[in-house]
Design a protein around this motif. Structure first.
Motif, PDB file in Angstrom:
ATOM      1  N   SER A   2      -4.468   1.739   5.107  1.00  0.00           N
ATOM      2  CA  SER A   2      -5.018   1.277   4.174  1.00  0.00           C
ATOM      3  C   SER A   2      -6.894   1.061   4.065  1.00  0.00           C
ATOM      4  N   VAL A   3      -7.086   1.501   3.451  1.00  0.00           N
ATOM      5  CA  VAL A   3      -8.874   1.854   3.461  1.00  0.00           C
ATOM      6  C   VAL A   3      -9.541   2.300   2.797  1.00  0.00           C
ATOM      7  N   PRO A   4     -10.398   0.665   2.261  1.00  0.00           N
ATOM      8  CA  PRO A   4     -12.071   0.536   1.398  1.00  0.00           C
ATOM      9  C   PRO A   4     -11.746   1.995   0.939  1.00  0.00           C
ATOM     10  N   LEU A  29       1.800   8.060  -2.512  1.00  0.00           N
ATOM     11  CA  LEU A  29       2.653   6.413  -1.673  1.00  0.00           C
ATOM     12  C   LEU A  29       2.303   5.670  -1.291  1.00  0.00           C
ATOM     13  N   GLU A  30       0.591   5.281  -0.635  1.00  0.00           N
ATOM     14  CA  GLU A  30       0.175   4.629  -0.106  1.00  0.00           C
ATOM     15  C   GLU A  30      -0.161   3.817  -1.604  1.00  0.00           C
ATOM     16  N   VAL A  31      -0.840   4.584  -2.550  1.00  0.00           N
ATOM     17  CA  VAL A  31      -1.967   4.590  -3.618  1.00  0.00           C
ATOM     18  C   VAL A  31       0.062   3.290  -4.845  1.00  0.00           C
ATOM     19  N   LEU A  32       0.796   3.706  -4.458  1.00  0.00           N
ATOM     20  CA  LEU A  32       1.712   3.525  -5.535  1.00  0.00           C
ATOM     21  C   LEU A  32       2.002   1.981  -4.808  1.00  0.00           C
ATOM     22  N   LYS A  33       2.171   2.427  -3.365  1.00  0.00           N
ATOM     23  CA  LYS A  33       3.344   1.022  -2.769  1.00  0.00           C
ATOM     24  C   LYS A  33       1.798  -0.687  -3.254  1.00  0.00           C
ATOM     25  N   SER A  34       0.351  -0.039  -3.407  1.00  0.00           N
ATOM     26  CA  SER A  34      -0.578  -0.933  -3.110  1.00  0.00           C
ATOM     27  C   SER A  34      -0.692  -1.475  -4.438  1.00  0.00           C
ATOM     28  N   ALA A  35      -0.590  -0.646  -5.146  1.00  0.00           N
ATOM     29  CA  ALA A  35       0.302  -1.004  -6.979  1.00  0.00           C
ATOM     30  C   ALA A  35       1.425  -1.764  -7.504  1.00  0.00           C
ATOM     31  N   GLU A  36       2.211  -1.710  -6.527  1.00  0.00           N
ATOM     32  CA  GLU A  36       3.688  -2.640  -5.592  1.00  0.00           C
ATOM     33  C   GLU A  36       2.928  -3.868  -6.060  1.00  0.00           C
TER      34      GLU A  36
END
Length: 54
Positions: A2-4, A29-36
């Protein structure tokens, strides 16, 4: 991983083909995990209804 992302990077088709450059974007997938995670954090907060009149 996760990198801004704080800048816009432009990669041309020529750079992709000739220099094997790649777009530095987050995986879906990383974006979805972050949203969750954000959804879970918000669901733990209380809500106050200010619309009721006295």
């Amino acid at each position: 991983m996760s990198v801004p992302v704080d800048k816009i990077s432009i990669v041309t088709v020529r750079e992709i083909i000739e220099e094997q450059k790649r777009l530095d974007i987050r995986l879906v997938l990383e974006v979805l995990k972050s949203a969750e995670k954000q959804k879970n954090i918000k669901s733990r907060q209380i809500t106050i209804d200010f619309s009721k009149e006295k």
